[in-house]
Motif scaffolding. Sequence first.
Motif, PDB file in Angstrom:
ATOM      1  N   VAL A 148      16.905  65.102  17.134  1.00  0.00           N
ATOM      2  CA  VAL A 148      16.986  66.500  16.712  1.00  0.00           C
ATOM      3  C   VAL A 148      15.573  67.073  16.617  1.00  0.00           C
ATOM      4  CG1 VAL A 148      19.143  66.138  15.460  1.00  0.00           C
ATOM      5  CG2 VAL A 148      16.965  65.879  14.257  1.00  0.00           C
ATOM      6  N   PRO A 149      15.419  68.387  16.744  1.00  0.00           N
ATOM      7  CA  PRO A 149      14.086  68.999  16.635  1.00  0.00           C
ATOM      8  C   PRO A 149      13.501  68.831  15.239  1.00  0.00           C
ATOM      9  CG  PRO A 149      15.814  70.670  16.724  1.00  0.00           C
ATOM     10  CD  PRO A 149      16.469  69.369  17.041  1.00  0.00           C
ATOM     11  N   ILE A 150      12.167  68.872  15.157  1.00  0.00           N
ATOM     12  CA  ILE A 150      11.513  68.582  13.873  1.00  0.00           C
ATOM     13  C   ILE A 150      11.110  69.826  13.094  1.00  0.00           C
ATOM     14  CG2 ILE A 150      10.654  66.328  14.541  1.00  0.00           C
ATOM     15  CD1 ILE A 150       7.995  67.591  15.209  1.00  0.00           C
ATOM     16  N   LYS A 236       5.316  71.384  11.111  1.00  0.00           N
ATOM     17  CA  LYS A 236       5.886  70.037  11.171  1.00  0.00           C
ATOM     18  C   LYS A 236       5.222  69.139  12.213  1.00  0.00           C
ATOM     19  CE  LYS A 236       8.806  70.679   7.905  1.00  0.00           C
ATOM     20  NZ  LYS A 236       8.586  69.991   6.602  1.00  0.00           N
ATOM     21  N   ALA A 237       4.434  69.705  13.138  1.00  0.00           N
ATOM     22  CA  ALA A 237       3.719  68.901  14.124  1.00  0.00           C
ATOM     23  C   ALA A 237       2.652  69.772  14.775  1.00  0.00           C
ATOM     24  CB  ALA A 237       4.654  68.337  15.185  1.00  0.00           C
ATOM     25  N   VAL A 238       1.634  69.102  15.324  1.00  0.00           N
ATOM     26  CA  VAL A 238       0.516  69.781  15.986  1.00  0.00           C
ATOM     27  C   VAL A 238       0.284  69.133  17.344  1.00  0.00           C
ATOM     28  CG1 VAL A 238      -1.965  70.266  15.887  1.00  0.00           C
ATOM     29  CG2 VAL A 238      -0.587  70.396  13.792  1.00  0.00           C
ATOM     30  N   ALA A 239       0.014  69.959  18.363  1.00  0.00           N
ATOM     31  CA  ALA A 239      -0.355  69.472  19.686  1.00  0.00           C
ATOM     32  C   ALA A 239      -1.718  70.029  20.049  1.00  0.00           C
ATOM     33  CB  ALA A 239       0.679  69.881  20.728  1.00  0.00           C
ATOM     34  N   PHE A 240      -2.593  69.154  20.541  1.00  0.00           N
ATOM     35  CA  PHE A 240      -3.981  69.535  20.807  1.00  0.00           C
ATOM     36  C   PHE A 240      -4.474  68.821  22.050  1.00  0.00           C
ATOM     37  CE2 PHE A 240      -8.465  68.302  20.474  1.00  0.00           C
ATOM     38  CZ  PHE A 240      -9.099  69.520  20.273  1.00  0.00           C
ATOM     39  N   THR A 241      -5.231  69.531  22.888  1.00  0.00           N
ATOM     40  CA  THR A 241      -5.935  68.936  24.025  1.00  0.00           C
ATOM     41  C   THR A 241      -7.374  69.407  23.960  1.00  0.00           C
ATOM     42  OG1 THR A 241      -3.944  68.941  25.405  1.00  0.00           O
ATOM     43  CG2 THR A 241      -6.055  68.735  26.528  1.00  0.00           C
ATOM     44  N   GLY A 242      -8.303  68.453  23.872  1.00  0.00           N
ATOM     45  CA  GLY A 242      -9.703  68.851  23.753  1.00  0.00           C
ATOM     46  C   GLY A 242     -10.601  67.672  23.460  1.00  0.00           C
ATOM     47  N   SER A 243     -11.621  67.913  22.654  1.00  0.00           N
ATOM     48  CA  SER A 243     -12.640  66.905  22.385  1.00  0.00           C
ATOM     49  C   SER A 243     -12.191  65.900  21.331  1.00  0.00           C
ATOM     50  CB  SER A 243     -13.925  67.577  21.903  1.00  0.00           C
ATOM     51  OG  SER A 243     -13.719  68.159  20.619  1.00  0.00           O
ATOM     52  N   ARG A 495      13.097  63.967  16.230  1.00  0.00           N
ATOM     53  CA  ARG A 495      13.242  62.799  15.361  1.00  0.00           C
ATOM     54  C   ARG A 495      14.690  62.324  15.398  1.00  0.00           C
ATOM     55  NH1 ARG A 495      15.746  63.794  10.454  1.00  0.00           N
ATOM     56  NH2 ARG A 495      16.113  65.991   9.959  1.00  0.00           N
ATOM     57  N   PRO A 496      14.933  61.033  15.186  1.00  0.00           N
ATOM     58  CA  PRO A 496      16.312  60.538  15.191  1.00  0.00           C
ATOM     59  C   PRO A 496      17.043  60.878  13.898  1.00  0.00           C
ATOM     60  CG  PRO A 496      14.771  58.736  14.847  1.00  0.00           C
ATOM     61  CD  PRO A 496      13.946  59.953  15.075  1.00  0.00           C
ATOM     62  N   LEU A 497      18.310  61.190  14.032  1.00  0.00           N
ATOM     63  CA  LEU A 497      19.164  61.468  12.870  1.00  0.00           C
ATOM     64  C   LEU A 497      20.513  60.812  13.098  1.00  0.00           C
ATOM     65  CD1 LEU A 497      19.775  62.947  10.190  1.00  0.00           C
ATOM     66  CD2 LEU A 497      20.450  64.943  11.558  1.00  0.00           C
ATOM     67  N   SER A 498      20.937  59.986  12.133  1.00  0.00           N
ATOM     68  CA  SER A 498      22.246  59.323  12.212  1.00  0.00           C
ATOM     69  C   SER A 498      23.264  60.051  11.348  1.00  0.00           C
ATOM     70  CB  SER A 498      22.139  57.866  11.742  1.00  0.00           C
ATOM     71  OG  SER A 498      21.473  57.078  12.692  1.00  0.00           O
ATOM     72  N   PHE A 499      24.502  60.069  11.832  1.00  0.00           N
ATOM     73  CA  PHE A 499      25.628  60.649  11.097  1.00  0.00           C
ATOM     74  C   PHE A 499      26.650  59.534  10.871  1.00  0.00           C
ATOM     75  CE2 PHE A 499      23.617  64.089  13.357  1.00  0.00           C
ATOM     76  CZ  PHE A 499      23.710  65.183  12.515  1.00  0.00           C
ATOM     77  N   GLN A 500      27.033  59.331   9.634  1.00  0.00           N
ATOM     78  CA  GLN A 500      27.984  58.262   9.317  1.00  0.00           C
ATOM     79  C   GLN A 500      29.271  58.866   8.767  1.00  0.00           C
ATOM     80  OE1 GLN A 500      26.363  54.808   7.408  1.00  0.00           O
ATOM     81  NE2 GLN A 500      28.274  54.277   6.392  1.00  0.00           N
ATOM     82  N   ASN A 501      30.396  58.502   9.419  1.00  0.00           N
ATOM     83  CA  ASN A 501      31.716  58.981   8.992  1.00  0.00           C
ATOM     84  C   ASN A 501      31.730  60.496   8.816  1.00  0.00           C
ATOM     85  OD1 ASN A 501      32.699  56.353   8.988  1.00  0.00           O
ATOM     86  ND2 ASN A 501      32.216  56.037   6.822  1.00  0.00           N
ATOM     87  N   THR A 502      31.115  61.187   9.777  1.00  0.00           N
ATOM     88  CA  THR A 502      30.932  62.630   9.651  1.00  0.00           C
ATOM     89  C   THR A 502      32.082  63.381  10.307  1.00  0.00           C
ATOM     90  OG1 THR A 502      28.543  62.283   9.747  1.00  0.00           O
ATOM     91  CG2 THR A 502      29.338  64.528  10.142  1.00  0.00           C
ATOM     92  N   PRO A 503      32.651  64.389   9.632  1.00  0.00           N
ATOM     93  CA  PRO A 503      33.710  65.201  10.251  1.00  0.00           C
ATOM     94  C   PRO A 503      33.218  65.811  11.559  1.00  0.00           C
ATOM     95  CG  PRO A 503      33.553  65.672   7.907  1.00  0.00           C
ATOM     96  CD  PRO A 503      32.390  64.791   8.240  1.00  0.00           C
TER      97      PRO A 503
END
Length: 532
Positions: A148-150, A236-243, A495-503
């Motif tokens: 799922v998205p973060i 929630k996250a950073v992306a960088f290209t550089g020095s 990120r991973p997300l588990s659903f247990q016995n979920t409707p």
Amino acid sequence: MTHIDGFNYIGTVVCKSGEARFQAVNPQTGQALPTEFFSATLEETDLAMTKAQKAFLQLKKILPAQKARFLEEIAHQIEALGEPLIERAHQETALPTGRLIGERGRTCNQLRMFANLVREGSWVEANIDTAQPERQPLPKPDIRKILVPIGPVVVFGASNFPLAFSTAGGDTASALAAGNPVVVKAHNAHPGTAELVAKAILKAVEICEMPEGTFSMVHDSGYTVGKLLVTHPLTKAVAFTGSLAGGKALFDLANQRPEPIPVFAEMGSINPVFLLEEALAKRAETMGQQYAQSVTLGTGQFCTNPGLLIGVKGAHLNTFIASFSQTLHDIAPSSMLTPQIQKNYQAHLEKALHQNGIDVIASASGTSNPQKSEAQPVIASTEAKVFLNNPTLHEEVFGPYTLLIQCNDTTEMQQVADALQGQLTVTVMAEAEELGETQQTLVTTLEEKTGRLIFNGVPTGVEVCPSMHHGGPYPATTDSRFTSVGTSAIKRFARPLSFQNTPEAILPEALRNQNTQDIWRLVNGEWSKENI
């Protein structure tokens, strides 16, 4: 030319900042370009993140087909900008128009590649383990897992790729594809280019009816806005290209937060090339020409520039040196991306050349003009023992420079390999017959040092495809498990997300028993593609 207004684009709201203003500079003339740009205020930065968080909650409900259409529309709108985009990018970076046209194509192809990935669906890695209530000694619950998205992602534009690694580049494309809103901190070397692309993205937001705040862009002439974005509690996250210095600073800042967040920083490397004896014996002259052109490609401003060449002394290595030197001699100096990058190149070059035991082998015949931000291509040489005992020589010199390490034998060559830090690429120039048992130790060592091991090629050039890994052990990147190029780049922002016995009504579409799209799913250990 397409109008450039110098504002900050917060969601679909155009904001004009206060007193902090700056202009882009044409590196070939040293003159400021028209249009003043406004550094974002604290309030605007907070507004961008607040809108991004609201958009994130809405993006969760949007189906893959709409996300894919959005990515494709961004590509279409960028192409619709036409010649003015290329013209502005050329003025701000001095990159040739042919290179920029190719980079625009790569940018749009990346967006369409991620659109196809989103439609196809396998990237979410849907896993379904159905319940076994009769299992002994304990019943097995129904467990289903998906990526799922973060949340809001901050992307820093790169100086050396004003299109492919900037406003709508691979970081933005992969973050949007994963379902995250993006806030771009435009690079202050090409703000006009960034602004044109930002308008294209916002037009795509409107056409595809995406939530306001799905995309925002802010300007800054320095580092204040970047720090605010990295430390903002909604990021929630950073992306960088550089020095290395820039990426490490953001990484440290992110880890000082009350809630640390990942920083996916690609920080360059010296990309060593090992010249093995049989390859030199058969094609030393061709290899010399090949690598002189690679070192100077794009004025040496590629993160994969081959900054280190390693070979064993002898007649064949001398032939390589002569060929490289002659080819380099005939290559004219060219402008770098900014006057400051040219000054940094000159400073780092002089530092490297003033180390004990360093000899200049050759340089371009023409005289570089600092007023045009031109860089002098140079190849220097040293002994393996000198390199091994001087950490300064292991540092990247960003520009058209390379250092040749002359080893007395293959034992010294192995010692150089052992001493290397993490790299984006390592290249081996070799004949098939010399890659047998005698070179297995060298190759095994190099595998541990890099994210991409190349044989009989040049590292400059990164193919955008699912198998590409553009990353590597520190200090090449802050996380060697992830790539910034290719379809796998999307996993940085999920990120991973588990659903247990979920409707079923609560489950994501890809995990339901009855779905409405084609998707790959792993059900009880077996992959299948279903029309679900």
